[in-house]
Scaffold this active site. Structure first.
Site, PDB file in Angstrom:
ATOM      1  N   ALA A 158       0.862  -1.197   0.000  1.00 29.06           N
ATOM      2  CA  ALA A 158       0.000   0.000   0.000  1.00 29.06           C
ATOM      3  C   ALA A 158       0.887   1.233   0.000  1.00 29.06           C
ATOM      4  O   ALA A 158       1.989   1.222   0.552  1.00 29.06           O
ATOM      5  CB  ALA A 158      -0.877   0.009   1.244  1.00 29.06           C
ATOM      6  N   LYS A 159       0.402   2.284  -0.649  1.00 31.69           N
ATOM      7  CA  LYS A 159       1.100   3.568  -0.504  1.00 31.69           C
ATOM      8  C   LYS A 159       0.450   4.236   0.706  1.00 31.69           C
ATOM      9  O   LYS A 159      -0.451   5.065   0.589  1.00 31.69           O
ATOM     10  CB  LYS A 159       0.972   4.399  -1.782  1.00 31.69           C
ATOM     11  CG  LYS A 159       1.941   5.557  -1.816  1.00 31.69           C
ATOM     12  CD  LYS A 159       2.060   6.129  -3.217  1.00 31.69           C
ATOM     13  CE  LYS A 159       2.752   7.483  -3.213  1.00 31.69           C
ATOM     14  NZ  LYS A 159       4.139   7.453  -2.748  1.00 31.69           N
TER      15      LYS A 159
END
Ligand code: PMP
Length: 291
Positions: A158-159
């Protein structure tokens, strides 16, 4: 005069479905995301008024939210439209675009039940991440003190805002020590990435890049791999140990903000800003500017 702070500018920010005045795009101090890092974001660039690979960024934003256990309450079409609208509303042509989705202040505590997901998109002019001179001469990286965590230790695909806690520590330490950025190893001691960009090396005409199994598989990384293939440059994704850097001839970073940026130094190892690196910088520039 000092540069304007990011909360005190003219312009518009898309905020939960509406275009609001820049200075009104606020959150409360008891925002879940601020305390527990329940926030995901994107970094995009517009070239000539058009956001490069917008849909891929939007899909990553939605997916990052899902990895953190929430659903972004807008469709990909709506988010794409909002991002384009923000660029236009602010009269921007070449810009950095920052969508963010986070848990709000509806409740407090580690648990998330009852919190709502908020979404905002801002855009501003941001010409070059590392500055034109460093881009020509190559950046100097130090070896980071912090390691990228394992995929079962943090939501590494995930960013997510929380993953940038150690990135900021490494970036600040590198600046204090007179470097441009830092190279982070992973929890196994393998070469991973810089604080906000992926890394490639050249040896004997072939590119080598680490397998992104515990860090972001960047959109620019994949774009540059395609560009290399078009030039018949083989790209090998593999485990890279730090000692191997001794034998690498060229090195560069890739990222939306960094674009393709050559490296001249990583800790004790030096690299030349060579032809392959310059070719891919130019190819990337041509692609994003549709030349
Ligand atoms: N790794 C990290 C930690 C980043 O912040 C970024 C920038 N988003 C990247 C890699 C490169 O990703 P992209 O090419 O999708 O911008």
């Amino acid at each position: 005069m000092s540069a304007p702070t990011f909360d005190d500018r003219d312009g518009y920010i898309w905020y939960n479905g509406e275009m609001v005045d820049w200075r009104d795009a606020k959150v409360h101090v008891l925002t879940h995301a601020l305390h527990y890092a329940s926030s995901v974001f994107e970094g995009q660039r517009a070239y000539g008024g058009e956001i490069f690979k917008l849909r891929e960024h939007t899909e990553r934003l939605i997916n990052s939210g899902r990895i953190l256990g929430f659903e972004v309450p807008y469709s990909a079409d709506e988010i794409d439209q909002a991002a384009n609208d923000v660029v236009k509303a602010n009269g921007l042509v070449d810009a950095y675009v920052r969508p963010v989705a986070w848990r709000g202040s509806e409740m407090m505590g580690v648990a998330t039940k009852g919190s709502k997901i908020h979404v905002a998109i801002a855009a501003w002019e941001w010409p070059s991440y590392f500055g034109p001179e460093a881009r020509m001469k190559g950046l100097r990286l130090e070896m980071a003190e912090w390691k990228r965590p394992a995929a079962d230790t943090a939501p590494t695909q995930a960013k997510a805002a929380g993953l940038y806690m150690i990135a900021s520590l490494c970036k600040d330490a590198s600046a204090e020590n007179g470097y441009d950025d830092a190279l982070m190893l992973d929890y196994r001691g393998q070469v991973a990435e810089a604080t906000g960009a992926n890394i490639f090396f050249l040896k004997d005409g072939k590119l080598h890049t680490p397998i992104p199994d515990c860090f972001l598989d960047g959109i620019t990384r994949r774009t540059v791999m395609d560009l290399a293939k078009k030039r018949n440059i083989e790209v090998i994704e593999r485990v890279i140990m730090p000692e191997e850097m001794e034998g690498f001839e060229q090195a560069f970073l890739t990222g939306t903000a960094a674009e393709v940026t050559p490296l001249c130094e990583i800790g004790p190892y030096t690299f030349e800003v060579g032809e392959v690196c310059k070719t891919l910088m130019q190819d990337y520039d041509d692609l994003v500017n549709r030349r």
